[in-house]
Design a protein around this motif. Structure first.
Motif, mmCIF file in Angstrom:
data_model
loop_
_atom_site.group_PDB
_atom_site.id
_atom_site.type_symbol
_atom_site.label_atom_id
_atom_site.label_comp_id
_atom_site.label_asym_id
_atom_site.label_seq_id
_atom_site.Cartn_x
_atom_site.Cartn_y
_atom_site.Cartn_z
ATOM 1 N N LEU A 1 -4.885 -16.923 39.494
ATOM 2 C CA LEU A 1 -4.940 -15.478 39.768
ATOM 3 C C LEU A 1 -4.866 -15.189 41.271
ATOM 4 O O LEU A 1 -4.334 -14.148 41.677
ATOM 5 N N THR B 1 -3.723 -16.072 29.011
ATOM 6 C CA THR B 1 -3.807 -16.451 30.438
ATOM 7 C C THR B 1 -3.116 -17.792 30.684
ATOM 8 O O THR B 1 -2.896 -18.181 31.825
ATOM 9 N N MET C 1 -0.699 -15.981 34.437
ATOM 10 C CA MET C 1 -1.984 -15.888 35.137
ATOM 11 C C MET C 1 -2.426 -17.265 35.612
ATOM 12 O O MET C 1 -2.799 -17.446 36.764
ATOM 13 N N CYS D 1 -6.260 -9.536 43.344
ATOM 14 C CA CYS D 1 -5.943 -10.890 42.849
ATOM 15 C C CYS D 1 -6.741 -11.948 43.629
ATOM 16 O O CYS D 1 -7.230 -12.918 43.072
#
Ligand SMILES: *Cc1c(COP(=O)(O)O)cnc(C)c1O
Length: 427
Positions: free
Chosen positions: A288, A205, A209, A10
């Motif tokens: 992220l 996303t 995210m 990540c």
């Protein structure tokens, strides 16, 4: 990279600066790229050389962030799209065309349902929806000779049903087609569908995210595991010459690992142009970097709120896959052993009127159509997204007029519960 833990990926995957280069991913805010000769540029247009020429198709910032998402999901290649809707459309349309057929779980996001059931139907792509809990026989009977893909969501938004990924993957593979899984809710921190047999993974996303309600976006990840050539007659777009690129065959030239994403980029992005802006890709990457730290907190808050609600006599039912007694508890234990999402849905005694009073009384939780934000938000579908339906129609669509969708943010769960407590008292 793939040997590193999910948390390290990540933070670090996708971009490694060289000496003296920017530590943070540079935002390549440029529509176009300069070349010394037309010949060199011609090679790019023929897909004979790698490189950038126009941001409608590809941009270095996007590619670095997509590479991180590919590393998180354990995929071979990935791309960013302008939205989750674009990601699901591109993933399907990359292998479907007029005359194709899709088998989809009925427990999916409403926008994706509309995309498949209505918009893609107008393009001549047929579909059959099956319950995520259908029997193996029912699932097998949904397939037709022209079926080209199976689609489902790991944790459905907003139904919160958990997909039996292995079972759906097996059925897809038995019929020579890939399984596409929308993994928006658990994110790769909690589930990596490719490890359970999914072939393509998609994301909005926009949700966890990003996690901060900053930018709308999507992503498509290819596992590289589906053998297009073994089912060449079903996927002519990947296995026969593309005349718009001098007759290249994607599955041959880019192999199993690269064919799907290269085709989606060089054909669909070229023709339909739904790329994420590099600026939004940069924001997405910021999200992220902390995804593995945030997801456990969202989940912990969800579990605390769900447990509290299930003890209230003003609440008639609570759905949260990890709650003991939830119909999907067993599948959650299997596919989501460390957690799922922070989204809880519940029904209030007193129906629509009680739900409206409850929502109006909330102080901390904000009324929004959004989910999966750092700030807690909630929605009463009957008076918002589904307000055109009367109570009978809502029930037919599987949505109770008394249902509230509550997306737990990153606040302290004690404060969320205190807010819910005072709102329940106001009913
Ligand atoms: C929100 C959402 C989408 C659509 O994504 P957008 O980014 O809003 O276009 C698709 N799938 C799921 C599961 C979602 O929650």
């Amino acid at each position: 990279m793939s040997e590193q833990s999910i948390g390290t990926r990540c933070v670090q995957a996708g971009y490694t600066p060289g000496d003296g280069e920017p530590r943070q991913i540079p935002i390549v805010q440029s529509t176009t790229f300069k070349y010394a000769t037309s010949e060199h540029m011609g090679q790019l247009f023929d897909l004979e050389a790698e490189g950038y020429f126009y941001t409608r198709l590809q941009n270095p910032t996007n590619d670095a962030v997509a590479a991180k998402i590919a590393a998180l999901e354990g995929g071979s290649a990935a791309m960013l799209t302008s939205s989750g809707q674009a990601a699901n459309f591109f993933a399907l349309f990359n292998i479907c065309e007029a005359g194709s057929h899709i088998v989809a779980s009925s427990a999916i996001y409403g926008g994706t349902y509309n995309l498949i059931a209505h918009t893609m139907a107008k393009m001549g792509v047929e579909s059959t929806f099956v319950s995520p809990t259908c029997t193996p026989e029912e699932l097998a009977s949904a397939f037709r000779p022209n079926t080209r893909a199976v689609f489902g969501e790991t944790i459905a938004n907003p139904a919160l049903d958990v997909l039996d990924i292995e079972r759906f993957a097996q059925a897809a593979h038995d019929h020579g087609v890939p399984l596409i899984v929308d993994n928006t809710f658990p994110t790769p921190v909690f589930c990596r569908p490719i490890e359970w047999g999914a072939d393509i993974v998609t994301h909005s996303t926009t949700k966890y995210m990003d996690g901060h309600g900053v930018g709308v976006g999507g992503a498509i990840v290819d596992s590289g595991n589906f053998d297009w050539m073994a089912h060449a007659e079903k996927f002519p777009g990947l296995t026969t010459p593309d005349e718009s690129y001098h007759g290249i065959v994607y599955a041959e030239k880019f192999g199993q690992a690269g064919a799907f994403i290269t085709k989606a980029t060089s054909q669909l992005m070229r023709d339909l142009g739904s790329i994420q802006s590099p600026q939004n890709a940069f924001y997405l990457n910021m999200g992220l970097e902390s995804l593995h730290v945030r997801m456990p907190r969202h989940f912990e808050n969800g579990l605390a709120v769900a447990s509290y609600l299930s003890g209230s006599d003003k609440v008639t039912s609570v759905r949260f896959p990890h709650l003991e007694g939830d119909p999907y508890h067993e599948l959650a234990q299997k596919y989501l052993p460390e957690g799922g999402s922070g989204v809880v849905s519940f029904e209030l005694a007193g129906g629509r009127a009680a739900a409206e009073k409850f929502m109006a009384a909330l102080r901390l939780a904000a009324i929004e159509t959004h989910v999966a934000d750092a700030r807690t938000c909630c929605l009463h579908p009957a008076s918002a997204t589904h307000r055109q339906m009367n109570d009978e129609e809502l029930v037919a669509a599987g949505i109770s007029p008394a249902m509230v969708r509550f997306s737990c943010g990153l606040e302290d769960s004690a404060d969320l519960i205190a807010d819910i407590e005072q709102a329940l008292a106001a009913i």
